[in-house]
Design a protein around this motif. Structure first.
Motif, PDB file in Angstrom:
ATOM      1  N   GLN A 214      -3.543  -5.391  -0.120  1.00 55.81           N
ATOM      2  CA  GLN A 214      -3.828  -6.782   0.212  1.00 55.81           C
ATOM      3  C   GLN A 214      -5.235  -6.863   0.793  1.00 55.81           C
ATOM      4  O   GLN A 214      -5.503  -7.614   1.724  1.00 55.81           O
ATOM      5  CB  GLN A 214      -2.802  -7.305   1.207  1.00 55.81           C
ATOM      6  CG  GLN A 214      -1.364  -7.212   0.715  1.00 55.81           C
ATOM      7  CD  GLN A 214      -0.379  -7.742   1.737  1.00 55.81           C
ATOM      8  OE1 GLN A 214      -0.550  -8.830   2.273  1.00 55.81           O
ATOM      9  NE2 GLN A 214       0.666  -6.965   2.005  1.00 55.81           N
ATOM     10  N   HIS A 215      -6.128  -6.078   0.244  1.00 50.23           N
ATOM     11  CA  HIS A 215      -7.457  -5.925   0.804  1.00 50.23           C
ATOM     12  C   HIS A 215      -8.394  -5.371  -0.258  1.00 50.23           C
ATOM     13  O   HIS A 215      -7.962  -4.929  -1.322  1.00 50.23           O
ATOM     14  CB  HIS A 215      -7.407  -4.948   1.986  1.00 50.23           C
ATOM     15  CG  HIS A 215      -6.743  -3.643   1.636  1.00 50.23           C
ATOM     16  ND1 HIS A 215      -5.393  -3.440   1.828  1.00 50.23           N
ATOM     17  CD2 HIS A 215      -7.213  -2.506   1.080  1.00 50.23           C
ATOM     18  CE1 HIS A 215      -5.074  -2.215   1.419  1.00 50.23           C
ATOM     19  NE2 HIS A 215      -6.170  -1.641   0.948  1.00 50.23           N
ATOM     20  N   ILE A 216      -9.684  -5.391   0.031  1.00 51.61           N
ATOM     21  CA  ILE A 216     -10.663  -4.680  -0.786  1.00 51.61           C
ATOM     22  C   ILE A 216     -10.561  -3.202  -0.429  1.00 51.61           C
ATOM     23  O   ILE A 216     -10.650  -2.830   0.739  1.00 51.61           O
ATOM     24  CB  ILE A 216     -12.082  -5.209  -0.515  1.00 51.61           C
ATOM     25  CG1 ILE A 216     -12.206  -6.659  -1.005  1.00 51.61           C
ATOM     26  CG2 ILE A 216     -13.133  -4.325  -1.175  1.00 51.61           C
ATOM     27  CD1 ILE A 216     -13.509  -7.323  -0.631  1.00 51.61           C
ATOM     28  N   GLY A 217     -10.369  -2.349  -1.422  1.00 51.98           N
ATOM     29  CA  GLY A 217     -10.289  -0.924  -1.147  1.00 51.98           C
ATOM     30  C   GLY A 217      -9.112  -0.278  -1.837  1.00 51.98           C
ATOM     31  O   GLY A 217      -8.475  -0.852  -2.728  1.00 51.98           O
ATOM     32  N   ALA A 218      -8.789   0.939  -1.399  1.00 50.41           N
ATOM     33  CA  ALA A 218      -7.770   1.748  -2.057  1.00 50.41           C
ATOM     34  C   ALA A 218      -6.367   1.208  -1.812  1.00 50.41           C
ATOM     35  O   ALA A 218      -6.048   0.725  -0.726  1.00 50.41           O
ATOM     36  CB  ALA A 218      -7.866   3.199  -1.574  1.00 50.41           C
ATOM     37  N   VAL A 219      -5.528   1.316  -2.842  1.00 53.26           N
ATOM     38  CA  VAL A 219      -4.146   0.897  -2.730  1.00 53.26           C
ATOM     39  C   VAL A 219      -3.389   1.871  -1.829  1.00 53.26           C
ATOM     40  O   VAL A 219      -3.681   3.073  -1.802  1.00 53.26           O
ATOM     41  CB  VAL A 219      -3.491   0.837  -4.132  1.00 53.26           C
ATOM     42  CG1 VAL A 219      -3.431   2.203  -4.782  1.00 53.26           C
ATOM     43  CG2 VAL A 219      -2.106   0.211  -4.076  1.00 53.26           C
TER      44      VAL A 219
ATOM     45  N   PRO B  95      -2.045  -5.935 -11.288  1.00 55.26           N
ATOM     46  CA  PRO B  95      -0.721  -5.356 -11.009  1.00 55.26           C
ATOM     47  C   PRO B  95      -0.799  -4.424  -9.795  1.00 55.26           C
ATOM     48  O   PRO B  95      -1.679  -3.570  -9.722  1.00 55.26           O
ATOM     49  CB  PRO B  95      -0.393  -4.572 -12.289  1.00 55.26           C
ATOM     50  CG  PRO B  95      -1.385  -5.036 -13.319  1.00 55.26           C
ATOM     51  CD  PRO B  95      -2.599  -5.477 -12.567  1.00 55.26           C
ATOM     52  N   THR B  96       0.126  -4.597  -8.861  1.00 54.31           N
ATOM     53  CA  THR B  96       0.066  -3.857  -7.595  1.00 54.31           C
ATOM     54  C   THR B  96       1.456  -3.367  -7.201  1.00 54.31           C
ATOM     55  O   THR B  96       2.413  -4.145  -7.230  1.00 54.31           O
ATOM     56  CB  THR B  96      -0.493  -4.758  -6.476  1.00 54.31           C
ATOM     57  OG1 THR B  96      -1.773  -5.260  -6.874  1.00 54.31           O
ATOM     58  CG2 THR B  96      -0.645  -3.995  -5.176  1.00 54.31           C
ATOM     59  N   PRO B  97       1.583  -2.090  -6.823  1.00 56.20           N
ATOM     60  CA  PRO B  97       2.879  -1.600  -6.335  1.00 56.20           C
ATOM     61  C   PRO B  97       3.313  -2.390  -5.099  1.00 56.20           C
ATOM     62  O   PRO B  97       2.478  -2.798  -4.284  1.00 56.20           O
ATOM     63  CB  PRO B  97       2.601  -0.136  -5.982  1.00 56.20           C
ATOM     64  CG  PRO B  97       1.341   0.215  -6.694  1.00 56.20           C
ATOM     65  CD  PRO B  97       0.551  -1.035  -6.798  1.00 56.20           C
ATOM     66  N   SER B  98       4.623  -2.571  -4.950  1.00 53.28           N
ATOM     67  CA  SER B  98       5.118  -3.345  -3.817  1.00 53.28           C
ATOM     68  C   SER B  98       6.501  -2.870  -3.411  1.00 53.28           C
ATOM     69  O   SER B  98       7.197  -2.185  -4.174  1.00 53.28           O
ATOM     70  CB  SER B  98       5.164  -4.836  -4.157  1.00 53.28           C
ATOM     71  OG  SER B  98       6.170  -5.067  -5.120  1.00 53.28           O
ATOM     72  N   LEU B  99       6.891  -3.267  -2.200  1.00 57.83           N
ATOM     73  CA  LEU B  99       8.230  -3.015  -1.692  1.00 57.83           C
ATOM     74  C   LEU B  99       8.891  -4.338  -1.352  1.00 57.83           C
ATOM     75  O   LEU B  99       8.274  -5.205  -0.723  1.00 57.83           O
ATOM     76  CB  LEU B  99       8.173  -2.140  -0.435  1.00 57.83           C
ATOM     77  CG  LEU B  99       7.678  -0.700  -0.605  1.00 57.83           C
ATOM     78  CD1 LEU B  99       7.552  -0.034   0.760  1.00 57.83           C
ATOM     79  CD2 LEU B  99       8.604   0.107  -1.506  1.00 57.83           C
ATOM     80  N   THR B 100      10.141  -4.504  -1.784  1.00 58.60           N
ATOM     81  CA  THR B 100      10.914  -5.695  -1.439  1.00 58.60           C
ATOM     82  C   THR B 100      11.920  -5.333  -0.356  1.00 58.60           C
ATOM     83  O   THR B 100      12.657  -4.349  -0.485  1.00 58.60           O
ATOM     84  CB  THR B 100      11.640  -6.261  -2.667  1.00 58.60           C
ATOM     85  OG1 THR B 100      10.666  -6.668  -3.636  1.00 58.60           O
ATOM     86  CG2 THR B 100      12.499  -7.466  -2.289  1.00 58.60           C
TER      87      THR B 100
END
Length: 441
Positions: free
Chosen positions: A38-43, A92-97
Protein backbone atom coordinates in the motif's frame (compact mmCIF):
# COMPACT_ATOMS: atom_id res chain seq x y z
CA UNK A 1 2.41 39.29 4.29
CA UNK A 2 4.23 36.61 2.32
CA UNK A 3 3.32 36.56 -1.36
CA UNK A 4 3.78 33.20 -3.02
CA UNK A 5 5.52 32.84 -6.36
CA UNK A 6 3.14 32.09 -9.20
CA UNK A 7 3.72 29.01 -11.30
CA UNK A 8 1.79 27.68 -14.22
CA UNK A 9 -1.19 25.54 -13.38
CA UNK A 10 -4.95 25.83 -13.52
CA UNK A 11 -7.86 27.26 -11.58
CA UNK A 12 -10.33 24.68 -10.34
CA UNK A 13 -13.68 24.85 -8.63
CA UNK A 14 -12.81 23.64 -5.15
CA UNK A 15 -16.12 21.95 -4.27
CA UNK A 16 -15.06 21.63 -0.62
CA UNK A 17 -18.53 20.60 0.53
CA UNK A 18 -17.25 18.73 3.60
CA UNK A 19 -14.96 21.40 5.06
CA UNK A 20 -17.33 21.84 8.00
CA UNK A 21 -18.13 18.12 8.39
CA UNK A 22 -16.61 16.67 11.53
CA UNK A 23 -15.20 13.18 11.02
CA UNK A 24 -17.44 10.30 12.01
CA UNK A 25 -16.24 6.81 12.85
CA UNK A 26 -17.33 3.95 10.62
CA UNK A 27 -18.15 0.65 12.37
CA UNK A 28 -15.63 -2.16 12.12
CA UNK A 29 -16.47 -4.25 9.02
CA UNK A 30 -17.20 -7.98 9.11
CA UNK A 31 -14.15 -8.68 6.96
CA UNK A 32 -11.11 -6.70 5.84
CA UNK A 33 -8.74 -7.35 2.96
CA UNK A 34 -5.18 -6.13 3.54
CA UNK A 35 -3.01 -5.73 0.42
CA UNK A 36 0.66 -6.48 1.01
CA UNK A 37 1.69 -3.30 -0.78
CA UNK A 38 0.00 0.00 0.00
CA UNK A 39 3.00 2.19 -0.68
CA UNK A 40 5.75 3.03 -3.15
CA UNK A 41 8.36 0.31 -2.80
CA UNK A 42 8.74 -3.43 -2.32
CA UNK A 43 5.73 -5.65 -1.72
CA UNK A 44 5.51 -7.23 1.74
CA UNK A 45 5.48 -10.96 2.41
CA UNK A 46 2.68 -12.31 4.64
CA UNK A 47 3.98 -13.39 8.05
CA UNK A 48 0.73 -15.05 9.15
CA UNK A 49 -1.07 -17.97 7.54
CA UNK A 50 -4.64 -18.84 6.68
CA UNK A 51 -6.33 -20.05 9.88
CA UNK A 52 -4.17 -17.94 12.21
CA UNK A 53 -5.76 -15.73 14.84
CA UNK A 54 -4.64 -12.12 14.63
CA UNK A 55 -5.15 -9.06 16.81
CA UNK A 56 -5.64 -5.33 16.35
CA UNK A 57 -2.30 -3.74 15.49
CA UNK A 58 -0.50 -7.03 14.85
CA UNK A 59 1.98 -6.95 11.98
CA UNK A 60 0.82 -9.36 9.28
CA UNK A 61 3.16 -8.49 6.41
CA UNK A 62 6.68 -7.11 6.06
CA UNK A 63 9.67 -6.89 3.75
CA UNK A 64 13.42 -6.78 4.22
CA UNK A 65 13.64 -3.98 1.65
CA UNK A 66 14.37 -0.52 3.02
CA UNK A 67 11.90 1.21 0.71
CA UNK A 68 8.86 -0.66 1.94
CA UNK A 69 6.37 -0.40 4.78
CA UNK A 70 4.83 -3.18 6.90
CA UNK A 71 1.09 -3.79 7.07
CA UNK A 72 -0.99 -4.53 10.17
CA UNK A 73 -4.39 -5.94 11.02
CA UNK A 74 -7.05 -3.33 11.91
CA UNK A 75 -9.27 -6.02 13.46
CA UNK A 76 -8.99 -9.06 15.69
CA UNK A 77 -10.15 -12.27 14.11
CA UNK A 78 -9.06 -15.12 11.86
CA UNK A 79 -7.16 -15.05 8.57
CA UNK A 80 -9.61 -16.59 6.09
CA UNK A 81 -7.89 -16.29 2.71
CA UNK A 82 -4.71 -15.41 0.88
CA UNK A 83 -5.35 -14.12 -2.64
CA UNK A 84 -4.35 -11.67 -5.35
CA UNK A 85 -6.27 -8.39 -5.34
CA UNK A 86 -6.42 -5.98 -8.26
CA UNK A 87 -5.74 -2.56 -6.78
CA UNK A 88 -7.44 0.65 -7.99
CA UNK A 89 -4.32 1.44 -10.04
CA UNK A 90 -4.68 -1.91 -11.83
CA UNK A 91 -1.71 -3.63 -10.17
CA UNK A 92 -2.31 -7.23 -8.94
CA UNK A 93 -1.19 -7.42 -5.30
CA UNK A 94 -1.04 -10.29 -2.78
CA UNK A 95 -3.45 -9.81 0.11
CA UNK A 96 -4.86 -11.36 3.26
CA UNK A 97 -8.56 -11.45 4.10
CA UNK A 98 -9.40 -11.39 7.81
CA UNK A 99 -12.79 -12.18 9.34
CA UNK A 100 -13.42 -9.97 12.37
CA UNK A 101 -14.48 -11.56 15.66
CA UNK A 102 -16.07 -8.25 16.73
CA UNK A 103 -13.95 -8.04 19.88
CA UNK A 104 -11.21 -5.69 18.66
CA UNK A 105 -8.65 -7.27 20.96
CA UNK A 106 -5.31 -5.38 20.79
CA UNK A 107 -2.08 -7.21 20.02
CA UNK A 108 -0.62 -7.95 23.50
CA UNK A 109 2.90 -6.89 22.49
CA UNK A 110 1.94 -3.33 21.52
CA UNK A 111 3.68 -0.60 23.48
CA UNK A 112 4.85 2.96 22.78
CA UNK A 113 8.29 3.02 21.15
CA UNK A 114 11.37 4.60 22.68
CA UNK A 115 12.30 7.59 20.53
CA UNK A 116 15.20 9.76 21.67
CA UNK A 117 17.25 10.22 18.49
CA UNK A 118 17.05 10.11 14.70
CA UNK A 119 17.88 6.41 14.43
CA UNK A 120 15.13 5.43 16.85
CA UNK A 121 12.70 7.77 15.06
CA UNK A 122 13.35 6.13 11.71
CA UNK A 123 12.97 2.64 13.18
CA UNK A 124 9.72 3.57 14.93
CA UNK A 125 8.17 5.23 11.88
CA UNK A 126 9.01 2.20 9.77
CA UNK A 127 7.50 -0.14 12.34
CA UNK A 128 4.33 1.97 12.43
CA UNK A 129 3.55 1.31 8.76
CA UNK A 130 3.03 5.02 8.13
CA UNK A 131 3.30 6.17 4.53
CA UNK A 132 2.65 9.53 2.92
CA UNK A 133 -1.04 10.13 3.61
CA UNK A 134 -1.44 12.81 0.99
CA UNK A 135 -1.88 10.06 -1.58
CA UNK A 136 1.63 9.37 -2.86
CA UNK A 137 2.26 6.54 -0.38
CA UNK A 138 6.02 7.01 -0.03
CA UNK A 139 7.22 5.21 3.14
CA UNK A 140 7.57 7.97 5.73
CA UNK A 141 10.68 6.55 7.38
CA UNK A 142 12.70 6.81 4.17
CA UNK A 143 12.44 10.60 4.13
CA UNK A 144 13.56 10.76 7.75
CA UNK A 145 16.57 8.52 7.06
CA UNK A 146 18.27 10.98 4.70
CA UNK A 147 22.03 10.46 4.97
CA UNK A 148 22.95 14.13 5.35
CA UNK A 149 20.25 15.31 7.72
CA UNK A 150 22.57 18.09 8.95
CA UNK A 151 22.07 19.76 5.56
CA UNK A 152 18.30 19.99 5.94
CA UNK A 153 17.33 23.58 6.52
CA UNK A 154 13.59 23.14 7.00
CA UNK A 155 10.75 20.67 7.33
CA UNK A 156 7.84 21.64 5.06
CA UNK A 157 4.38 20.49 6.11
CA UNK A 158 2.09 20.06 3.12
CA UNK A 159 -1.44 21.31 3.79
CA UNK A 160 -2.16 22.40 0.23
CA UNK A 161 -4.89 19.79 -0.37
CA UNK A 162 -5.42 21.37 -3.78
CA UNK A 163 -7.66 18.64 -5.28
CA UNK A 164 -11.37 19.45 -5.55
CA UNK A 165 -13.72 17.85 -3.01
CA UNK A 166 -11.09 16.51 -0.57
CA UNK A 167 -11.03 18.01 2.94
CA UNK A 168 -9.32 15.22 4.89
CA UNK A 169 -6.17 17.19 5.74
CA UNK A 170 -8.12 20.34 6.49
CA UNK A 171 -10.17 18.40 9.05
CA UNK A 172 -6.96 17.01 10.56
CA UNK A 173 -5.95 20.54 11.53
CA UNK A 174 -9.36 21.35 12.99
CA UNK A 175 -9.71 18.05 14.86
CA UNK A 176 -6.15 17.08 15.80
CA UNK A 177 -3.89 20.12 15.83
CA UNK A 178 -2.28 18.80 19.03
CA UNK A 179 -1.15 15.71 17.14
CA UNK A 180 0.21 17.73 14.23
CA UNK A 181 2.38 19.92 16.43
CA UNK A 182 3.47 16.95 18.56
CA UNK A 183 4.61 15.20 15.38
CA UNK A 184 6.44 18.27 14.09
CA UNK A 185 8.21 18.81 17.41
CA UNK A 186 9.20 15.13 17.66
CA UNK A 187 10.71 15.17 14.17
CA UNK A 188 12.54 18.45 14.76
CA UNK A 189 13.88 17.28 18.12
CA UNK A 190 15.19 13.95 16.84
CA UNK A 191 16.56 15.11 13.48
CA UNK A 192 17.81 18.54 14.61
CA UNK A 193 15.98 20.20 11.71
CA UNK A 194 15.98 23.83 12.88
CA UNK A 195 12.85 25.18 11.24
CA UNK A 196 9.39 24.10 10.04
CA UNK A 197 7.20 25.80 7.45
CA UNK A 198 3.52 24.81 7.36
CA UNK A 199 2.33 25.48 3.81
CA UNK A 200 -1.41 26.01 3.43
CA UNK A 201 -3.60 27.33 0.63
CA UNK A 202 -5.42 30.55 1.50
CA UNK A 203 -8.82 28.89 0.91
CA UNK A 204 -8.67 27.24 4.35
CA UNK A 205 -9.30 30.18 6.70
CA UNK A 206 -10.35 28.14 9.75
CA UNK A 207 -7.24 25.97 9.52
CA UNK A 208 -5.05 29.04 8.99
CA UNK A 209 -6.48 30.71 12.08
CA UNK A 210 -5.84 27.62 14.20
CA UNK A 211 -2.29 27.19 12.92
CA UNK A 212 -1.38 30.86 13.31
CA UNK A 213 -2.79 30.88 16.84
CA UNK A 214 -0.57 27.96 17.79
CA UNK A 215 2.50 29.44 16.08
CA UNK A 216 2.11 32.88 17.68
CA UNK A 217 5.37 33.88 19.34
CA UNK A 218 7.32 30.95 17.91
CA UNK A 219 10.33 31.37 15.66
CA UNK A 220 10.93 27.69 14.91
CA UNK A 221 7.56 26.98 13.27
CA UNK A 222 5.79 29.33 10.87
CA UNK A 223 2.71 29.28 8.69
CA UNK A 224 3.19 30.08 5.00
CA UNK A 225 -0.04 30.98 3.17
CA UNK A 226 0.04 30.10 -0.53
CA UNK A 227 -2.27 30.77 -3.43
CA UNK A 228 -4.82 28.19 -4.52
CA UNK A 229 -3.73 27.50 -8.08
CA UNK A 230 -3.63 23.76 -8.78
CA UNK A 231 -1.37 21.67 -8.34
CA UNK A 232 -0.06 23.35 -5.20
CA UNK A 233 0.31 20.05 -3.35
CA UNK A 234 3.03 18.63 -5.61
CA UNK A 235 6.34 18.70 -3.71
CA UNK A 236 8.30 20.54 -6.38
CA UNK A 237 5.56 23.11 -6.88
CA UNK A 238 5.05 23.65 -3.15
CA UNK A 239 8.77 24.17 -2.46
CA UNK A 240 9.17 26.65 -5.30
CA UNK A 241 6.14 28.69 -4.36
CA UNK A 242 6.97 28.62 -0.66
CA UNK A 243 10.68 29.43 -0.78
CA UNK A 244 11.91 29.51 -4.39
CA UNK A 245 13.52 26.07 -4.05
CA UNK A 246 14.07 24.38 -7.42
CA UNK A 247 14.34 20.59 -7.26
CA UNK A 248 16.33 19.74 -10.38
CA UNK A 249 16.47 16.65 -12.54
CA UNK A 250 17.37 13.55 -10.57
CA UNK A 251 17.25 15.41 -7.27
CA UNK A 252 15.13 14.92 -4.18
CA UNK A 253 13.81 17.75 -1.99
CA UNK A 254 16.30 16.61 0.67
CA UNK A 255 19.16 17.26 -1.75
CA UNK A 256 17.95 20.88 -1.79
CA UNK A 257 17.80 21.21 2.00
CA UNK A 258 14.09 20.41 2.42
CA UNK A 259 11.95 17.53 3.65
CA UNK A 260 8.26 17.64 2.73
CA UNK A 261 5.69 15.68 4.73
CA UNK A 262 1.92 15.65 4.63
CA UNK A 263 0.13 17.17 7.61
CA UNK A 264 -1.79 13.95 8.38
CA UNK A 265 1.45 11.95 8.15
CA UNK A 266 3.15 13.92 10.92
CA UNK A 267 0.13 13.61 13.21
CA UNK A 268 0.05 9.84 12.57
CA UNK A 269 3.71 9.70 13.65
CA UNK A 270 2.79 11.48 16.88
CA UNK A 271 -0.09 9.10 17.51
CA UNK A 272 2.20 6.08 17.10
CA UNK A 273 4.87 7.60 19.34
CA UNK A 274 2.25 8.10 22.06
CA UNK A 275 0.33 4.83 21.85
CA UNK A 276 2.39 2.30 19.92
CA UNK A 277 -0.66 1.55 17.76
CA UNK A 278 0.34 1.41 14.07
CA UNK A 279 -1.53 3.01 11.18
CA UNK A 280 -4.85 1.12 11.05
CA UNK A 281 -7.37 3.61 9.70
CA UNK A 282 -7.66 6.81 7.78
CA UNK A 283 -10.03 9.68 7.13
CA UNK A 284 -11.87 9.62 3.79
CA UNK A 285 -13.83 12.41 2.19
CA UNK A 286 -16.87 10.79 0.57
CA UNK A 287 -18.42 13.15 -1.98
CA UNK A 288 -19.67 13.43 -5.54
CA UNK A 289 -22.98 14.00 -7.30
CA UNK A 290 -24.34 10.66 -6.10
CA UNK A 291 -23.60 11.12 -2.38
CA UNK A 292 -26.79 12.28 -0.56
CA UNK A 293 -24.82 13.86 2.28
CA UNK A 294 -21.07 14.34 1.74
CA UNK A 295 -19.09 13.18 4.76
CA UNK A 296 -15.66 12.80 6.28
CA UNK A 297 -15.44 9.24 7.58
CA UNK A 298 -12.68 7.45 9.48
CA UNK A 299 -12.46 3.99 7.95
CA UNK A 300 -10.43 0.92 9.00
CA UNK A 301 -7.84 0.14 6.33
CA UNK A 302 -8.95 -2.92 4.38
CA UNK A 303 -12.66 -2.09 4.57
CA UNK A 304 -14.46 -3.04 1.33
CA UNK A 305 -15.37 0.08 -0.64
CA UNK A 306 -18.90 -1.31 -0.90
CA UNK A 307 -19.20 -1.07 2.89
CA UNK A 308 -18.20 2.61 2.82
CA UNK A 309 -20.69 3.37 0.05
CA UNK A 310 -23.47 1.63 1.99
CA UNK A 311 -22.56 3.52 5.17
CA UNK A 312 -22.81 6.80 3.25
CA UNK A 313 -26.13 5.78 1.60
CA UNK A 314 -24.75 5.91 -1.94
CA UNK A 315 -27.32 4.32 -4.32
CA UNK A 316 -25.24 1.58 -5.88
CA UNK A 317 -27.71 0.99 -8.73
CA UNK A 318 -27.08 4.51 -10.07
CA UNK A 319 -23.32 4.47 -9.60
CA UNK A 320 -21.34 4.99 -12.80
CA UNK A 321 -17.92 6.01 -11.50
CA UNK A 322 -15.98 5.78 -8.24
CA UNK A 323 -12.63 7.51 -7.91
CA UNK A 324 -10.19 6.62 -5.13
CA UNK A 325 -8.45 9.91 -4.38
CA UNK A 326 -9.00 13.16 -6.22
CA UNK A 327 -10.65 13.80 -9.56
CA UNK A 328 -7.35 15.06 -10.99
CA UNK A 329 -4.89 12.41 -9.80
CA UNK A 330 -7.01 9.59 -8.36
CA UNK A 331 -7.71 6.16 -9.84
CA UNK A 332 -11.05 4.87 -11.10
CA UNK A 333 -12.21 1.91 -9.01
CA UNK A 334 -13.06 -1.01 -11.26
CA UNK A 335 -14.38 -3.26 -8.48
CA UNK A 336 -16.04 -1.83 -5.38
CA UNK A 337 -15.54 -5.07 -3.46
CA UNK A 338 -11.87 -4.07 -3.26
CA UNK A 339 -10.48 -2.50 -0.06
CA UNK A 340 -9.70 0.98 1.15
CA UNK A 341 -5.91 1.40 1.40
CA UNK A 342 -3.52 3.69 3.26
CA UNK A 343 -3.14 6.01 0.28
CA UNK A 344 -6.86 6.70 -0.24
CA UNK A 345 -7.95 10.08 1.11
CA UNK A 346 -11.29 10.21 -0.70
CA UNK A 347 -13.97 8.19 -2.46
CA UNK A 348 -15.77 10.27 -5.07
CA UNK A 349 -18.97 8.84 -6.49
CA UNK A 350 -20.59 10.02 -9.71
CA UNK A 351 -23.72 9.23 -11.65
CA UNK A 352 -22.51 11.08 -14.74
CA UNK A 353 -19.01 10.05 -15.86
CA UNK A 354 -16.79 12.63 -17.47
CA UNK A 355 -16.98 12.85 -21.25
CA UNK A 356 -13.51 12.01 -22.60
CA UNK A 357 -14.34 11.30 -26.25
CA UNK A 358 -11.27 12.86 -27.81
CA UNK A 359 -10.54 14.39 -31.18
CA UNK A 360 -7.24 15.14 -32.97
CA UNK A 361 -4.81 17.61 -31.41
CA UNK A 362 -5.34 21.15 -32.73
CA UNK A 363 -1.92 22.39 -31.54
CA UNK A 364 -3.43 25.20 -29.48
CA UNK A 365 -0.64 24.98 -26.90
CA UNK A 366 -2.95 25.12 -23.88
CA UNK A 367 -1.34 22.02 -22.38
CA UNK A 368 2.07 23.72 -22.55
CA UNK A 369 0.72 26.88 -20.93
CA UNK A 370 -0.84 24.90 -18.07
CA UNK A 371 2.01 22.52 -17.24
CA UNK A 372 3.60 23.58 -13.91
CA UNK A 373 6.84 21.78 -14.85
CA UNK A 374 6.98 23.52 -18.26
CA UNK A 375 6.73 20.35 -20.34
CA UNK A 376 5.13 20.01 -23.77
CA UNK A 377 2.59 17.19 -23.39
CA UNK A 378 1.53 17.36 -27.06
CA UNK A 379 5.13 16.67 -28.11
CA UNK A 380 5.46 13.85 -25.59
CA UNK A 381 2.32 12.23 -26.95
CA UNK A 382 3.68 12.34 -30.50
CA UNK A 383 7.10 11.07 -29.46
CA UNK A 384 5.56 8.13 -27.64
CA UNK A 385 3.38 7.29 -30.66
CA UNK A 386 6.62 6.95 -32.65
CA UNK A 387 8.34 5.15 -29.73
CA UNK A 388 11.07 7.78 -30.10
CA UNK A 389 13.26 7.27 -27.02
CA UNK A 390 15.63 10.14 -27.80
CA UNK A 391 12.77 12.60 -28.26
CA UNK A 392 11.10 11.47 -25.03
CA UNK A 393 14.34 12.25 -23.22
CA UNK A 394 14.60 15.64 -24.93
CA UNK A 395 11.05 16.37 -23.82
CA UNK A 396 11.96 15.49 -20.20
CA UNK A 397 8.99 13.14 -19.82
CA UNK A 398 10.44 11.71 -16.61
CA UNK A 399 9.79 15.06 -14.89
CA UNK A 400 6.00 14.80 -15.32
CA UNK A 401 4.25 14.88 -11.93
CA UNK A 402 0.97 13.45 -13.28
CA UNK A 403 -1.06 16.42 -12.05
CA UNK A 404 -3.54 16.17 -14.92
CA UNK A 405 -3.47 19.87 -15.85
CA UNK A 406 -2.75 19.10 -19.52
CA UNK A 407 -5.72 16.75 -19.88
CA UNK A 408 -8.00 19.18 -18.02
CA UNK A 409 -7.36 22.13 -20.35
CA UNK A 410 -7.19 20.19 -23.63
CA UNK A 411 -10.12 21.26 -25.86
CA UNK A 412 -9.68 18.05 -27.86
CA UNK A 413 -10.09 16.04 -24.62
CA UNK A 414 -6.94 14.03 -25.21
CA UNK A 415 -5.69 11.92 -22.29
CA UNK A 416 -2.31 13.64 -22.25
CA UNK A 417 -1.53 13.05 -18.58
CA UNK A 418 -2.25 9.34 -18.89
CA UNK A 419 -0.12 9.14 -22.04
CA UNK A 420 2.72 10.86 -20.19
CA UNK A 421 2.69 8.12 -17.56
CA UNK A 422 2.72 5.40 -20.20
CA UNK A 423 5.62 7.15 -21.92
CA UNK A 424 7.51 7.40 -18.62
CA UNK A 425 7.03 3.68 -18.06
CA UNK A 426 8.16 2.90 -21.60
CA UNK A 427 11.31 4.99 -21.19
CA UNK A 428 12.09 3.36 -17.85
CA UNK A 429 11.60 -0.14 -19.30
CA UNK A 430 13.84 0.64 -22.28
CA UNK A 431 16.56 2.00 -20.02
CA UNK A 432 16.36 -1.10 -17.80
CA UNK A 433 16.59 -3.39 -20.83
CA UNK A 434 19.58 -1.47 -22.16
CA UNK A 435 21.30 -1.67 -18.78
CA UNK A 436 20.69 -5.42 -18.57
CA UNK A 437 22.09 -5.89 -22.08
CA UNK A 438 25.24 -3.93 -21.20
CA UNK A 439 25.76 -6.05 -18.07
CA UNK A 440 25.47 -9.26 -20.07
CA UNK A 441 27.90 -8.07 -22.73
Amino acid sequence: MFKSRTLRGIRLSHKKHTRFCETIEMPVPATVTIPMRQHIGAVCDPIVAVGDTVYVGQKIGDSSAFVSSPVHSPVSGVVKAREIVLMPNGVPTPSLTIESDGLQTPWPELKPPTITNAKELVAAVRESGIVGLGGAGFPAHVKLAYEHMDRIKALYINLAECEPYITSDNREVLENADGIFAGIELIMRCTQIPHTVICVEHNKPAAINELERRCAGRTDIEVRILGDKYPKGAEKVLLYEADGIVVGRGKLPADCGAIVMNVSTVSAIADYAKSGMPLLSRRLTVDGDLVPKPLNVRVPIGTPIDDVLAFCNVPKEKLQMVIAGGVMMGNCVIDTTRPVTKTANALLCFQKPYDRDHSPCIRCGKCVEACPIRLAPLMIEKAYARRDIDELRRQNVELCINCGCCSYVCPAKRDLSHKNQIAKGYLKAEDAAKKALNIQS
